[in-house]
Design a protein around this motif. Sequence first.
Motif, mmCIF file in Angstrom:
data_model
loop_
_atom_site.group_PDB
_atom_site.id
_atom_site.type_symbol
_atom_site.label_atom_id
_atom_site.label_comp_id
_atom_site.label_asym_id
_atom_site.label_seq_id
_atom_site.Cartn_x
_atom_site.Cartn_y
_atom_site.Cartn_z
ATOM 1 N N LYS A 113 24.081 30.057 40.695
ATOM 2 C CA LYS A 113 24.833 29.476 41.357
ATOM 3 C C LYS A 113 26.024 29.551 40.611
ATOM 4 O O LYS A 113 26.286 28.957 38.844
ATOM 5 N N PRO A 114 27.413 28.753 40.836
ATOM 6 C CA PRO A 114 28.650 28.817 40.178
ATOM 7 C C PRO A 114 28.300 27.507 39.576
ATOM 8 O O PRO A 114 28.935 27.720 38.734
ATOM 9 N N GLU A 115 28.236 26.667 40.010
ATOM 10 C CA GLU A 115 27.865 25.586 38.988
ATOM 11 C C GLU A 115 26.896 25.959 37.972
ATOM 12 O O GLU A 115 26.831 24.597 37.262
ATOM 13 N N ASP A 116 26.037 26.779 37.708
ATOM 14 C CA ASP A 116 25.656 26.828 36.323
ATOM 15 C C ASP A 116 26.342 27.936 35.279
ATOM 16 O O ASP A 116 25.681 27.595 34.495
ATOM 17 N N THR A 117 27.608 27.978 35.558
ATOM 18 C CA THR A 117 27.948 28.607 35.075
ATOM 19 C C THR A 117 28.759 27.035 33.888
ATOM 20 O O THR A 117 28.406 26.327 33.532
ATOM 21 N N ALA A 118 28.371 28.326 32.557
ATOM 22 C CA ALA A 118 28.266 27.308 30.864
ATOM 23 C C ALA A 118 27.896 28.136 29.336
ATOM 24 O O ALA A 118 27.681 29.055 29.786
#
Length: 125
Positions: free
Chosen positions: A87-92
């Motif tokens: 998901k985009p919120e996994d970006t890190a």
Amino acid sequence: QVQLVESGGGLVQAGGSLRLSCAASGRTFSSYAAGWFRQAPGKEREFVAGISWSGGSTYYADSVKGRFTISRDNAKNTVYLQMNSLKPEDTAVYYCASSWYYSGTYYSTQDFGSWGQGTQVTVSS
């Protein structure tokens, strides 16, 4: 001291998969618990997944449970993080870490004494 080098990061579309690897050298990495953490811009480093020295016990943050799988191959001194349904919120930036301890469950960065340099994971929507 153990040295850790992560690889496998990159750019992927939402719903895609990536497999991160963490290669270790130095002290006996296979005798200690290990984990993956991540840090997004402007946020604190957070726990993602952990694994016991043998690989027999694994545990996850609620945000990744059912999508990510941590594993290790002690013959290769390597820990993996298979990431599915991204998901985009996994970006890190994702970091591998070696614990001070053999077994148990550890969620705090202070429970881990050695860290890799990190690998960027970017998930586009």
